[in-house]
Design a protein around this motif. Structure first.
Motif, short mmCIF file in Angstrom:
data_model
loop_
_atom_site.label_atom_id
_atom_site.label_comp_id
_atom_site.label_asym_id
_atom_site.label_seq_id
_atom_site.Cartn_x
_atom_site.Cartn_y
_atom_site.Cartn_z
N ALA A 252 -2.54 5.68 -17.69
CA ALA A 252 -1.53 6.85 -18.13
C ALA A 252 -3.03 7.93 -19.03
O ALA A 252 -3.33 6.74 -20.06
CB ALA A 252 -0.62 6.90 -19.22
N GLU A 253 -3.64 8.81 -19.63
CA GLU A 253 -3.84 9.70 -19.60
C GLU A 253 -3.08 10.39 -20.77
O GLU A 253 -2.59 11.52 -20.08
CB GLU A 253 -5.25 10.32 -18.75
CG GLU A 253 -6.25 9.15 -18.49
CD GLU A 253 -7.86 9.92 -17.98
OE1 GLU A 253 -7.46 10.74 -17.45
OE2 GLU A 253 -8.26 8.45 -17.38
N VAL A 254 -3.40 10.94 -21.71
CA VAL A 254 -2.80 11.83 -22.37
C VAL A 254 -3.27 12.90 -23.20
O VAL A 254 -5.00 12.18 -23.70
CB VAL A 254 -2.13 11.64 -23.54
CG1 VAL A 254 -0.48 10.94 -22.63
CG2 VAL A 254 -1.65 10.66 -24.71
N PRO A 255 -3.55 13.83 -23.53
CA PRO A 255 -4.49 14.67 -24.26
C PRO A 255 -4.45 14.68 -25.93
O PRO A 255 -3.35 14.72 -25.91
CB PRO A 255 -4.66 16.55 -23.79
CG PRO A 255 -2.89 16.47 -23.68
CD PRO A 255 -3.02 15.05 -22.96
N ALA A 256 -5.80 14.60 -26.75
CA ALA A 256 -5.87 14.71 -27.81
C ALA A 256 -5.10 15.59 -28.45
O ALA A 256 -4.99 16.74 -27.89
CB ALA A 256 -6.88 14.18 -28.60
N PRO A 257 -4.65 16.45 -29.63
CA PRO A 257 -3.21 16.97 -30.31
C PRO A 257 -5.16 17.97 -30.39
O PRO A 257 -6.20 18.03 -30.67
CB PRO A 257 -3.47 16.46 -31.76
CG PRO A 257 -2.79 14.38 -31.68
CD PRO A 257 -4.20 15.05 -30.49
N PRO A 258 -4.52 19.03 -30.19
CA PRO A 258 -5.50 20.41 -30.26
C PRO A 258 -7.26 20.21 -31.46
O PRO A 258 -8.45 20.38 -31.11
CB PRO A 258 -4.88 21.62 -30.09
CG PRO A 258 -3.69 21.36 -29.14
CD PRO A 258 -2.93 19.90 -29.94
N GLU A 259 -5.95 19.63 -32.62
CA GLU A 259 -6.84 19.60 -33.94
C GLU A 259 -7.34 19.12 -33.69
O GLU A 259 -9.42 18.46 -34.61
CB GLU A 259 -6.19 19.12 -34.94
CG GLU A 259 -6.94 19.65 -36.68
CD GLU A 259 -5.96 19.06 -37.51
OE1 GLU A 259 -6.50 18.96 -38.77
OE2 GLU A 259 -4.66 18.74 -37.04
#
Length: 203
Positions: free
Chosen positions: A140-147
């Motif tokens: 599964a892949e999740v985006p890193a927090p925007p910061e």
């Protein structure tokens, strides 16, 4: 691109596997600045980072639980991190791809893991592991927090990770391994193995 990989070997361990995987993931997220109290930047708590970290921990819990319930237990947990995203991989010995129950049975445990994957992961899937080892890897892949996705932040993390790797003790302990795929030093994270018990029951 600064890629970092951490692996937790799980074959032969049946007690507290989900907790062990969550603790391993929590330490990695703290090292990578995903949690408010990572100690990397001294910034005030960031709700977005905390929420992203909790989503990752929930994904790890569900993926490992599914491997315990339906695949005889997980073989390995892998976390692959770049400045843009985080990939979670759980491998097991069952080659059958996960399938959602058409009508979950309230009397049976589980049945919600794929629902959690679909809701929290940007994308996910299953890949067969070639013989002779066999089995599969669910990812599964999740985006890193925007910061954390900014180029400046990625460079700062790379510098911090390199320094931490030089200071780390190069011990594998047969359970966990953390490796930096950049040109920097290889870091390892020792984990004390528990007493070995019988293999996880197959369902």
């Amino acid at each position: 691109m600064n890629e970092q990989t951490r692996r937790l070997l799980l074959e032969g361990y049946s007690q507290g596997v989900v907790t062990r995987c969550r603790d391993f993931t929590r330490r990695a997220l703290a090292d990578w600045g995903w949690t408010a109290h990572s100690g990397h930047d001294g910034r005030p708590p960031d709700p977005d980072r905390e929420e992203a970290a909790e989503d990752v921990l929930l994904l790890v819990s569900e993926m490992v639980t599914n491997a315990c319930l339906h695949a005889g237990g997980p073989r390995e947990l892998t976390l692959l991190r770049t400045p843009q995203w985080l990939r979670i991989e759980v491998s097991d010995g069952n080659p059958e791809a996960p399938r959602r129950r058409r009508e979950p049975d309230p009397g049976r445990p589980g049945g919600h893991g794929l629902v959690v994957l679909e809701r929290l992961a940007r994308k996910w899937g299953s890949e067969a592991v070639p013989e002779p080892r066999g089995g599969k890897t669910v990812w599964a892949e999740v985006p890193a927090p925007p910061e954390l996705r900014s180029p400046g932040r990625a460079a700062a993390d790379a510098e911090t990770t390199g320094a931490a790797g030089e200071a780390g003790a190069g011990e594998r302990a047969g359970v966990a391994e953390a490796a930096d795929r950049t040109a920097g030093p290889v870091a390892t994270e020792p984990v004390t193995p528990p007493a070995r018990g019988p293999s996880a029951a197959r369902s």
